[in-house]
Design a protein around this motif. Structure first.
Motif, short mmCIF file in Angstrom:
data_model
loop_
_atom_site.label_atom_id
_atom_site.label_comp_id
_atom_site.label_asym_id
_atom_site.label_seq_id
_atom_site.Cartn_x
_atom_site.Cartn_y
_atom_site.Cartn_z
N TRP A 173 51.28 16.61 -74.48
CA TRP A 173 49.77 16.12 -74.84
C TRP A 173 50.07 15.71 -76.17
CZ3 TRP A 173 45.51 20.63 -75.15
CH2 TRP A 173 44.40 20.02 -75.54
N ASP A 201 48.82 11.70 -70.99
CA ASP A 201 47.78 12.85 -70.91
C ASP A 201 46.50 12.09 -71.39
OD1 ASP A 201 46.64 15.20 -71.30
OD2 ASP A 201 48.53 16.21 -71.67
N ILE A 202 45.58 12.90 -71.77
CA ILE A 202 44.51 12.23 -71.91
C ILE A 202 44.11 11.36 -73.03
CG2 ILE A 202 42.79 14.08 -70.99
CD1 ILE A 202 42.66 15.65 -73.70
N ILE A 238 46.93 11.10 -66.20
CA ILE A 238 46.04 12.26 -65.82
C ILE A 238 44.78 11.77 -65.56
CG2 ILE A 238 45.23 12.77 -68.06
CD1 ILE A 238 45.89 15.70 -67.86
N TRP A 275 36.40 17.29 -72.14
CA TRP A 275 37.23 16.72 -73.17
C TRP A 275 36.22 15.52 -73.79
CZ3 TRP A 275 40.76 19.59 -74.11
CH2 TRP A 275 41.98 20.28 -73.10
N TRP A 309 48.24 12.72 -61.89
CA TRP A 309 48.06 13.98 -61.93
C TRP A 309 46.54 14.60 -62.20
CZ3 TRP A 309 49.08 17.04 -66.91
CH2 TRP A 309 49.30 16.05 -68.33
N ASP A 311 43.43 16.98 -62.96
CA ASP A 311 43.25 18.03 -63.98
C ASP A 311 41.91 18.52 -64.14
OD1 ASP A 311 44.33 20.28 -65.65
OD2 ASP A 311 44.37 18.88 -67.41
N MET A 312 41.82 19.82 -64.87
CA MET A 312 40.68 20.37 -64.97
C MET A 312 39.58 20.52 -64.03
SD MET A 312 41.09 20.83 -68.32
CE MET A 312 39.89 20.92 -69.46
N ARG A 408 46.25 20.39 -60.64
CA ARG A 408 46.41 21.84 -61.20
C ARG A 408 45.59 22.84 -60.44
NH1 ARG A 408 44.20 23.45 -67.26
NH2 ARG A 408 42.12 23.26 -66.15
N TRP A 421 51.29 21.59 -60.20
CA TRP A 421 51.96 22.33 -60.99
C TRP A 421 51.42 23.36 -61.53
CZ3 TRP A 421 47.99 19.12 -63.01
CH2 TRP A 421 47.55 19.64 -64.47
N ASP A 424 48.80 25.87 -67.24
CA ASP A 424 49.22 26.10 -68.74
C ASP A 424 49.68 27.31 -68.96
OD1 ASP A 424 47.79 23.74 -69.25
OD2 ASP A 424 45.92 24.51 -69.80
N PHE A 457 54.03 25.08 -71.67
CA PHE A 457 53.15 24.31 -72.35
C PHE A 457 52.65 24.91 -73.59
CE2 PHE A 457 48.48 23.58 -72.32
CZ PHE A 457 48.50 21.99 -72.49
N HIS A 482 56.95 19.59 -70.17
CA HIS A 482 55.27 19.04 -70.71
C HIS A 482 54.99 20.23 -71.65
CE1 HIS A 482 51.34 18.00 -70.92
NE2 HIS A 482 50.72 18.92 -70.26
C1 GLC Z 1 45.03 20.91 -69.62
C2 GLC Z 1 46.29 20.64 -68.70
C3 GLC Z 1 47.31 20.43 -69.84
C4 GLC Z 1 46.88 19.14 -70.59
C5 GLC Z 1 45.84 19.45 -71.22
C6 GLC Z 1 45.26 17.94 -72.09
O1 GLC Z 1 45.22 22.05 -70.48
O2 GLC Z 1 46.68 22.02 -67.79
O3 GLC Z 1 48.34 20.06 -68.81
O4 GLC Z 1 48.04 18.52 -71.39
O5 GLC Z 1 44.69 19.83 -70.42
O6 GLC Z 1 44.90 17.37 -70.92
#
Ligand code: GLC
Length: 656
Positions: A173, A201-202, A238, A275, A309, A311-312, A408, A421, A424, A457, A482
């Motif tokens: 990240w 990642d984001i 992601i 986010w 992937w 997430d959230m 996740r 996976w 965190d 992480f 990661h």
């Molecule tokens: C969440 C995810 C992690 C990622 C982060 C930012 O915490 O579990 O893997 O890096 O968000 O997207």
């Protein structure tokens, strides 16, 4: 295989989860095996001293789940300590086993369920329900493995990724732009460490908006994807559950127009924040919304992307607009006051409990199978349905080619659409052990393409932890390093022992024919990939082994997971051939007799034990999985011949 030993009972009126795909006839009459206490919404089972309890997929604590209490309530909680009861997943399958009996129990409900496995009373297994509604599947069988296979049969075939997903992937990240990503590729190439994937990642998104790419950071994205593919590297972006609220943003506008978002009681779309700031959540439980969101992945597929992937998707909520307003109002009351101990705690609690707030999960609704259902009642299947959205869409958008997908949050059923996976975790030695212990439980529940963040992480890692974790990670299907924003950089090339990392990852690539074969057999024949020793050996000692695993049919692994050690105790339930690898082509072999052994394993060494009759094929590694061929394999055998090994081969890409 016997398919007749599954009995299905129903309590109350369960909300369907679509996790079971085979029709099992509903039995009438009282629930067997358990004592039913309807007013208390509880099922109770008497545990005998010898009973061990396995399962529950991705949870904390050991393989034998006895002695703790676990709640199925998907949680975005990055602190996976022993005192926790919930992680990101609800995988309600348990197996009770001893010499005398074995019983599998699947509790099929999207609601909150607590498995008190000898926590309140040492010899009692209690299943407590928030709502007393569930389908219960009882699976009998002559062995734990046959019970698991029967269970796996009714939940449908596990997700199968492309073969390249068995390569190594680097993630962090904080990679901000194409240059950062190129640098990672350059450094891995410079160090001669094989790599197949770099995760995005984001930060690749334009202000965290799903299905967008920040054009300044990644100018001409399709050509960048192509450039990386030309180097043999897949970019894996992601996708988050929340859709940013922003006029002019097509995904947001389509979602509003199509009525695809989760609503509050009054019919307005719920406003939560993640986010990007304020977001709406797609109603993944609603067929039309799921189809719409799934089709959005096309935006990235069209640009050459072939893996994602999710997430959230518990979903994680920083705050909801409504709750934030309430908190601000209440905070007003504290202004200028002398906060005593209780009012200070209250004040602190107000702000501290703002994210993933219980109350917020009761503020919105889904349209599920024609009914309006409050989120908390179906919370555990939200992430599952996000992954399902993607999986179902991929079948149409990419009918010929498999797409990499893992998530996740999960629930049984999601295993048909992707892997997981383990969220965190932290750069703690205890989390390396946790990773080892999670793998067999995930296998039981069908989540074969799984792994944890290697190196940890959260928190700063150390070189020896990354080495030891990598030495275990080379065996997990999902093999990804990661780390969180702000933590110590932990790409393998950041450390002096680059050569050791190179040898470890090369060994992984050499193992790909074995791993892929065993994975495919596990998926197609409904078998476990990772097994506790006790699932195959019936001696007393094997039952208590919590830090060694059987992987596929031929080998046992015994990872080193303690700092400052140069070896470990290993228990052998039968004679085995130890192969101590320093590299795929540098190892010593020795037959060790049944029993306990102290086995040396330095930081650059990996221990593999070939079982009697076992064959371990090794390929010549390559920089990318595509270069790993199944011709001219080196077969390491113990009381077996190379021909005894059933290699699984296909093109690694076509859907099955
Ligand atoms: C969440 C995810 C992690 C990622 C982060 C930012 O915490 O579990 O893997 O890096 O968000 O997207």
């Amino acid at each position: 295989m016997q398919r007749t030993q599954i009995k299905k009972y129903r309590i109350g009126k369960p909300i369907p989860t679509d996790s079971v795909v085979v029709d099992v006839e509903l039995e009438q009459g009282a629930i067997p095996y358990f004592h039913t206490d309807e007013p208390a919404k509880r099922l109770t089972f008497s545990l005998e001293k010898e009973d061990r309890v396995y399962g529950l997929g991705e949870t904390i604590r050991g393989m034998n789940k006895r002695g703790w209490i676990y709640t199925s309530k998907n949680a975005d909680d990055p602190v996976h300590t022993e005192d926790k009861r919930s992680l990101y997943a609800s995988q309600n399958f348990i197996l009770i086993t001893s010499d005398k009996r074995s019983l599998g129990v699947y509790v099929d409900t999207p609601g909150v369920v607590t498995f008190d496995i000898g926590y309140t009373k040492l010899n009692e297994l209690r299943i407590d329900f928030e709502d007393f509604d569930a389908d219960l599947y009882f699976v009998e069988g002559e062995s734990p493995l046959s019970i698991v296979s029967q269970f796996r049969h009714i939940i449908g075939r596990s997700y199968i990724p492309p073969r390249w997903a068995f390569g190594f992937g680097q993630s962090r990240w904080g990679y901000k732009n194409a240059e950062d990503v190129r640098r990672v590729a350059d450094q891995y190439e410079k160090a001669g460490i094989p790599i197949d994937m770099i995760y995005m990642d984001i930060d690749y998104m334009e202000r965290f908006k799903d299905f967008t790419v920040d054009e300044k950071a990644f100018p001409n994205f399709p050509s960048f994807v192509e450039e990386m593919r030309g180097r043999g590297i897949h970019l894996v972006p992601i996708i988050d559950a929340g859709v940013k609220i922003e006029d002019g943003y097509d995904v947001y506008e389509e979602g509003v127009k199509g009525d695809f978002f989760c609503k509050k009681e009054n019919g307005e779309n719920l406003v939560a924040a993640v986010w990007p700031g304020k977001v709406h959540f797609p109603d993944f439980l609603k067929d039309s919304a799921r189809e719409w969101f799934g089709n959005k992945y096309k935006v990235l597929l069209d640009q050459g992307i072939d893996g994602f992937w999710n997430d959230m998707n518990e979903p994680a909520i920083f705050y909801t607009e409504d709750h934030l307003k309430e908190v601000f109002e209440k905070i007003e009351d504290y202004k200028g006051k002398n906060l005593d101990i209780w009012s200070f705690f209250e004040f602190k609690g107000l702000v501290g409990s703002i994210d993933n707030n219980e109350e917020d999960y009761r503020r919105f609704y889904h349209e599920y199978k024609g009914q309006k259902i409050r989120h908390d009642k179906v919370h555990n299947i939200f992430g599952y349905n996000m992954t399902r959205a993607a999986g179902e869409a991929f079948e149409k958008l990419s009918p010929d080619k498999r797409i990499l997908m893992f998530s996740r949050s999960s629930f049984i059923g999601a295993h048909r659409y992707g892997g997981v996976w383990c969220g965190d975790n932290q750069s703690w030695w205890s989390h390396l052990l946790l990773n080892i212990q999670q793998m067999p439980a995930l296998s039981m529940c069908g989540f074969l393409f799984s792994g944890a963040d290697i190196g940890g992480f959260g928190a700063n890692t150390t070189e020896d932890l990354v080495l030891r974790w990598t030495a275990f990670g080379i065996f997990t299907p999902l093999f990804r390093n990661h780390a969180a924003l702000g933590t110590r950089e932990q790409e393998m090339y950041q450390f002096p022992s680059k050569d050791v990392f190179k040898h470890l990852v090369e060994l992984r690539y050499a193992l790909v024919p074995y791993l892929y074969s065993e994975f495919m057999k596990a998926a197609l024949e409904e078998k476990m990939l990772f097994k506790p020793l006790a699932f195959e050996y019936s001696d007393e000692r094997s039952r208590e082994i919590e830090d060694q695993l059987l992987l596929g049919d031929s080998i046992m692994i015994a990872p080193v997971y303690k700092q400052n050690t140069t070896g470990r105790m290993v228990y052998l339930p039968e004679d085995m051939k130890l192969v101590r690898f320093r590299a795929y082509d540098d190892y010593d072999e020795e037959v060790l007799t049944k029993g306990d052994h102290y086995v040396k394993a330095d930081l650059n060494e990996v221990l593999v034990f070939i079982r009697k009759g076992g064959v371990l094929p090794l390929a010549k590694p390559a920089d990318r999985t595509t270069g790993v061929k199944v011709e001219n394999l080196n077969y390491l055998c113990y009381e077996a011949k190379p021909e005894d090994y059933k290699l699984y081969e296909d093109d690694g890409e076509s859907r099955l």
